[in-house]
Scaffold this motif. Structure first.
Motif, PDB file in Angstrom:
ATOM      1  N   LEU A 387      54.759  40.350  27.992  1.00  0.00           N
ATOM      2  CA  LEU A 387      54.226  41.548  27.345  1.00  0.00           C
ATOM      3  C   LEU A 387      52.886  41.962  27.944  1.00  0.00           C
ATOM      4  N   VAL A 388      51.995  41.004  28.170  1.00  0.00           N
ATOM      5  CA  VAL A 388      50.669  41.304  28.718  1.00  0.00           C
ATOM      6  C   VAL A 388      50.781  41.934  30.103  1.00  0.00           C
ATOM      7  N   PHE A 389      51.661  41.398  30.922  1.00  0.00           N
ATOM      8  CA  PHE A 389      51.823  41.940  32.269  1.00  0.00           C
ATOM      9  C   PHE A 389      52.455  43.333  32.242  1.00  0.00           C
ATOM     10  N   ALA A 390      53.383  43.562  31.317  1.00  0.00           N
ATOM     11  CA  ALA A 390      53.995  44.891  31.201  1.00  0.00           C
ATOM     12  C   ALA A 390      52.943  45.929  30.856  1.00  0.00           C
ATOM     13  N   ALA A 391      52.030  45.608  29.948  1.00  0.00           N
ATOM     14  CA  ALA A 391      50.970  46.541  29.574  1.00  0.00           C
ATOM     15  C   ALA A 391      50.040  46.821  30.750  1.00  0.00           C
ATOM     16  N   ALA A 392      49.682  45.772  31.499  1.00  0.00           N
ATOM     17  CA  ALA A 392      48.778  45.941  32.645  1.00  0.00           C
ATOM     18  C   ALA A 392      49.424  46.782  33.741  1.00  0.00           C
ATOM     19  N   ALA A 393      50.715  46.563  33.997  1.00  0.00           N
ATOM     20  CA  ALA A 393      51.411  47.330  35.035  1.00  0.00           C
ATOM     21  C   ALA A 393      51.545  48.796  34.638  1.00  0.00           C
ATOM     22  N   CYS A 394      51.815  49.050  33.361  1.00  0.00           N
ATOM     23  CA  CYS A 394      51.896  50.429  32.874  1.00  0.00           C
ATOM     24  C   CYS A 394      50.574  51.148  33.114  1.00  0.00           C
ATOM     25  N   ALA A 395      49.457  50.477  32.793  1.00  0.00           N
ATOM     26  CA  ALA A 395      48.134  51.060  33.011  1.00  0.00           C
ATOM     27  C   ALA A 395      47.874  51.299  34.496  1.00  0.00           C
ATOM     28  N   ALA A 396      48.276  50.351  35.351  1.00  0.00           N
ATOM     29  CA  ALA A 396      48.063  50.493  36.793  1.00  0.00           C
ATOM     30  C   ALA A 396      48.793  51.708  37.347  1.00  0.00           C
ATOM     31  N   CYS A 397      50.019  51.936  36.884  1.00  0.00           N
ATOM     32  CA  CYS A 397      50.792  53.091  37.354  1.00  0.00           C
ATOM     33  C   CYS A 397      50.165  54.405  36.893  1.00  0.00           C
ATOM     34  N   VAL A 398      49.698  54.446  35.654  1.00  0.00           N
ATOM     35  CA  VAL A 398      49.061  55.658  35.135  1.00  0.00           C
ATOM     36  C   VAL A 398      47.798  55.979  35.929  1.00  0.00           C
ATOM     37  N   VAL A 399      46.974  54.973  36.188  1.00  0.00           N
ATOM     38  CA  VAL A 399      45.714  55.161  36.898  1.00  0.00           C
ATOM     39  C   VAL A 399      45.941  55.607  38.337  1.00  0.00           C
ATOM     40  N   THR A 400      47.023  55.145  38.970  1.00  0.00           N
ATOM     41  CA  THR A 400      47.245  55.380  40.403  1.00  0.00           C
ATOM     42  C   THR A 400      48.097  56.608  40.698  1.00  0.00           C
ATOM     43  N   ALA A 401      48.734  57.184  39.699  1.00  0.00           N
ATOM     44  CA  ALA A 401      49.693  58.262  39.939  1.00  0.00           C
ATOM     45  C   ALA A 401      49.085  59.445  40.685  1.00  0.00           C
ATOM     46  N   ALA A 402      47.899  59.876  40.299  1.00  0.00           N
ATOM     47  CA  ALA A 402      47.274  61.039  40.938  1.00  0.00           C
ATOM     48  C   ALA A 402      46.923  60.743  42.383  1.00  0.00           C
ATOM     49  N   ARG A 403      46.400  59.538  42.646  1.00  0.00           N
ATOM     50  CA  ARG A 403      46.057  59.175  44.025  1.00  0.00           C
ATOM     51  C   ARG A 403      47.309  59.148  44.903  1.00  0.00           C
ATOM     52  N   TRP A 404      48.399  58.579  44.401  1.00  0.00           N
ATOM     53  CA  TRP A 404      49.638  58.528  45.159  1.00  0.00           C
ATOM     54  C   TRP A 404      50.160  59.934  45.455  1.00  0.00           C
ATOM     55  N   GLN A 405      50.032  60.855  44.491  1.00  0.00           N
ATOM     56  CA  GLN A 405      50.495  62.222  44.716  1.00  0.00           C
ATOM     57  C   GLN A 405      49.690  62.894  45.818  1.00  0.00           C
ATOM     58  N   ARG A 406      48.369  62.716  45.805  1.00  0.00           N
ATOM     59  CA  ARG A 406      47.531  63.296  46.864  1.00  0.00           C
ATOM     60  C   ARG A 406      47.891  62.713  48.229  1.00  0.00           C
TER      61      ARG A 406
END
Length: 416
Positions: A387-406
């Motif tokens: 559960l802890v890792f799932a929450a951390a990965a979800c946050a990582a994807c949200v934080v990185t989405a804009a950078r990946w799009q650029r």
């Protein structure tokens, strides 16, 4: 017109040849997990000792992905896949003849080397040989190979354990991979010869200056993507590997029954592939945002499981299925589709190997770590670990989405 039809048939045949060959190779990678509960029950292995064998393979497989991804961009994909099939078939054949945990550990580590020779060359074939309009669909459809292989191996394992011996869980995949290798070599060679120079040429054109490691990893947010890939391996393969043992210990099922029940998991995973394809086609324009949704679904399922793990075996199994199926979607987006964008630099295999290395690092951590945590602190603590890792990965994807799009937008402009 005839040339166009012939080219279309050849590309379809190439896709299905790769799909079936890779699916068969997965039989010789995931079969140990299918036999693990029986080994714990009949051979006297502890959960941590049994998990260590799976961990060893995942560690070696992940590390070798870095090398085979790089090599796979430079050598014959056909010969590399054949090498992996023949080698893994030999190891699996021997695995069925031994029962000592230390010998199994060494053999399964060797199997990781041969298994690492499969996916990166397949990804390279898809990225460089298939027409641009077919690549995304091919990468998405290829994700179905794993749940189909899981369904076959767990069904075969349940029957073998019930009516024969766990040793057939290794012997049958060994024979299957040997047959697949003998079919793969001539069929792939014939397709390469039939395509001719025009169709066989790369469908992508690399820039004049090859990118360095910094260009590949840092501006794209690839380090965050790597952590998300690590977590999807931790969840997807960890749940698949430990669900028979969890059901056996928590609800008193026999190993053959719990292994048979695990057949439903890959069946639902196939549904996850279909749903992810639909979302990709209609709603997802950014792989990281889509992956965040997948991790969020998995997080929700695991959060509910914490509360009802000792109440209902059926509900517990369903929630684990939800969490695992969501990770199939994350795998398609992160492992299959993200590296596809690096095909314009001729680095699809390299990036596939890198992200696969991260994913199987997570698989290794789950294979050993979950066994150790469950053995010393119980299944509630093990679920909390996921559960802890799932929450951390979800946050990582949200934080990185804009950078990946650029990064994707800039990549499109530079290679236009």
């Amino acid at each position: 017109m005839e040339d166009t039809i012939g080219a279309s048939r050849r590309t379809k045949k190439l896709f299905w040849l790769c799909w079936v060959t890779y699916m068969v190779s997965c039989l010789g990678r995931f079969n140990y997990a299918a036999a693990m509960a029986e080994l714990i029950g009949t051979q006297g292995y502890s959960k941590s000792a049994a998990g260590a064998v799976g961990t060893a393979m995942f560690v070696v497989y992940g590390i070798c992905q870095l090398a085979t991804g790089w090599i796979g961009d430079r050598v014959s994909a056909r010969r590399m896949i054949a090498f992996g099939l023949f080698g893994s078939a030999a190891v699996n054949a021997v695995m069925g003849c031994v029962s000592t945990q230390r010998v199994m550990l060494l053999l399964w580590m060797l199997n990781g080397v041969f298994q690492a020779c499969m996916w990166a060359p397949v990804a390279r074939i898809f990225a460089e040989r298939l027409p641009e309009e077919q690549r995304k669909r091919a990468f998405s459809n290829a994700a179905a190979t794993i749940p189909v292989a899981m369904m076959l191996i767990y069904g075969m394992a349940a029957l073998s354990i019930r009516y024969a011996s766990w040793r057939f869980v290794f012997w049958i995949p060994a024979l299957s991979m040997l047959i697949a290798a003998c079919i793969w070599l001539p069929q792939c060679a014939a397709l390469e010869h039939g395509m001719g120079k025009h169709e066989a040429q790369r469908t992508v054109h690399a820039p004049t200056k090859a990118p360095g490691l910094y260009t590949l990893l840092l501006p794209s947010g690839m380090l965050f993507i790597a952590f998300a890939s690590f977590t999807l391996g931790l969840l997807k393969d960890g749940i698949q590997a430990w669900i028979p043992t969890f059901l056996t210990e928590s609800f008193g099922l026999t190993t053959s029954v719990s292994t048979a029940a695990s057949l439903l998991l890959p069946l639902c995973n196939i549904a996850g592939v279909i749903l992810t394809r639909w979302f990709i086609a209609n709603h997802i324009r950014n792989e990281l945002r889509g992956a965040a949704v997948c991790f969020g679904i998995s997080l929700g399922g695991l959060s509910m499981l914490i509360w009802i793990q000792n109440v209902s075996g059926v509900l517990s199994f369903l929630l684990l299925t939800v969490a695992s199926t969501a990770m199939i979607g994350a795998s398609i987006l992160l492992i299959n589709l993200v590296p596809m964008h690096f095909g314009v630099w001729g680095r699809a295999g390299t990036m596939t190997g890198f992200l696969n290395c991260c994913a199987y690092g997570g698989s290794a951590a789950s294979s050993f770590g979950i066994g150790a945590v469950a053995q010393h602190a119980g299944w509630g603590a093990a679920i909390g670990f996921w559960l802890v890792f799932a929450a951390a990965a979800c946050a990582a994807c949200v934080v990185t989405a804009a950078r990946w799009q650029r990064y994707r937008d800039r990549l499109t402009e530079e290679t236009a």
